[in-house]
Write a protein that holds these residues in place. Structure first.
Motif, short mmCIF file in Angstrom:
data_model
loop_
_atom_site.label_atom_id
_atom_site.label_comp_id
_atom_site.label_asym_id
_atom_site.label_seq_id
_atom_site.Cartn_x
_atom_site.Cartn_y
_atom_site.Cartn_z
N ARG A 36 0.83 -1.22 0.00
CA ARG A 36 0.00 0.00 0.00
C ARG A 36 0.86 1.26 0.00
N VAL A 37 1.81 1.29 -0.92
CA VAL A 37 2.68 2.45 -1.10
C VAL A 37 2.63 2.88 -2.55
N SER A 38 2.97 4.13 -2.79
CA SER A 38 2.94 4.65 -4.16
C SER A 38 4.34 4.84 -4.76
N ALA A 39 5.37 4.49 -3.98
CA ALA A 39 6.74 4.59 -4.48
C ALA A 39 7.63 3.64 -3.70
N LEU A 40 8.69 3.17 -4.36
CA LEU A 40 9.61 2.22 -3.74
C LEU A 40 11.05 2.57 -4.09
N PRO A 41 11.95 2.53 -3.11
CA PRO A 41 13.38 2.76 -3.42
C PRO A 41 13.94 1.57 -4.19
N VAL A 42 14.92 1.86 -5.03
CA VAL A 42 15.57 0.81 -5.83
C VAL A 42 17.03 0.71 -5.40
N LEU A 43 17.49 -0.51 -5.17
CA LEU A 43 18.85 -0.74 -4.69
C LEU A 43 19.70 -1.40 -5.77
N ASP A 44 20.99 -1.09 -5.75
CA ASP A 44 21.91 -1.78 -6.67
C ASP A 44 22.32 -3.11 -6.04
N ASP A 45 23.24 -3.79 -6.68
CA ASP A 45 23.65 -5.12 -6.19
C ASP A 45 24.33 -5.07 -4.84
N ASP A 46 24.87 -3.90 -4.47
CA ASP A 46 25.52 -3.76 -3.16
C ASP A 46 24.56 -3.32 -2.07
N GLY A 47 23.33 -3.01 -2.45
CA GLY A 47 22.34 -2.60 -1.45
C GLY A 47 22.23 -1.11 -1.25
#
Length: 233
Positions: A36-47
């Protein structure tokens, strides 16, 4: 608050769901619905946080699917056009991510949100690792602070510090976050500072100042014999 201004770490959500750059379009939508969110952070392979995917990043695919046309002839920005054919978080995300540190003040976080027109900010440490997320609603939590707590801090951190031994002459009343200062003080030059400092106390909605000088006491000698002192014997 113990005299310490609140920071992002005090109100942020510590449990956060995030995406990897390779997350598929449908998985992104499914995760948004589930959490129930309208945005999500995106992480690289290292986090480390490298971007954010929001509903606005996903909508171009639906908006441009109606007539089945290719990239040519589509209306909208070039960024939207590129997102139409994107299928992973890495291609869809807005980058670089607008982030904030855990020790940043709530006022600064609010200014960043207003300036960049975003509803939430990933919270990262000095190395870029995700620690949480802070939203507009999180920043507003401070206004749920109790009136008695606010009044005690205004008296301790503002009134006592500014007026010292004469602090007892100033009364502090708080109603629904609105601070009212009343009383009579000699150092009226401090009034604007008192108002500004009181307004900066976490949870304060507004400040009303009714501080004034004490009445001037007439000199009894100056009123004798028409305002003149008696002649020496």
């Amino acid at each position: 608050m113990n005299g310490t201004p609140p920071v992002v770490n005090d109100v942020m959500t510590h449990r956060v769901v995030a995406l990897r750059t390779g997350a598929a379009f449908k998985d992104i939508v499914r995760t948004m619905q589930e959490w129930r969110v309208s945005a999500l952070p995106v992480l690289d392979d290292d986090g480390r946080v490298v971007g954010v995917v929001s509903e606005a990043d996903l909508l171009p695919k639906e908006a441009f699917s109606e007539d089945g046309r290719g990239l040519h002839g589509r209306e909208g920005s070039s960024a939207d056009a590129l997102r139409v054919d994107a299928v992973t978080a890495g291609d869809l995300m807005t980058t670089p991510a607008i982030t904030v540190a855990p020790d940043v003040s709530l006022a600064r976080a609010a200014r960043i949100m207003a300036r960049d027109r975003v509803k939430r900010l990933p919270v990262v440490d000095r190395t870029g690792f995700l620690k949480g997320i802070v939203s507009r609603s999180d920043l507003l939590k401070i206004f749920l602070r109790g009136d008695a707590d606010i009044a005690e801090e205004v008296r301790r951190e503002v009134v006592v510090r500014l007026f010292g031994t004469h602090a007892e002459r100033v009364r502090v009343h708080v109603d629904d976050g609105v601070v009212t200062l009343t009383g009579r003080i000699r150092r009226t030059a401090l009034v604007p500072l008192a108002v500004r400092l009181a307004r900066a106390v976490p949870g304060v909605v507004d400040v009303r100042c009714e501080l004034s000088r004490p009445p001037v006491r007439p000199d009894s000698d100056s009123h004798r014999s028409g305002g003149q002192r008696p002649a020496p014997a």
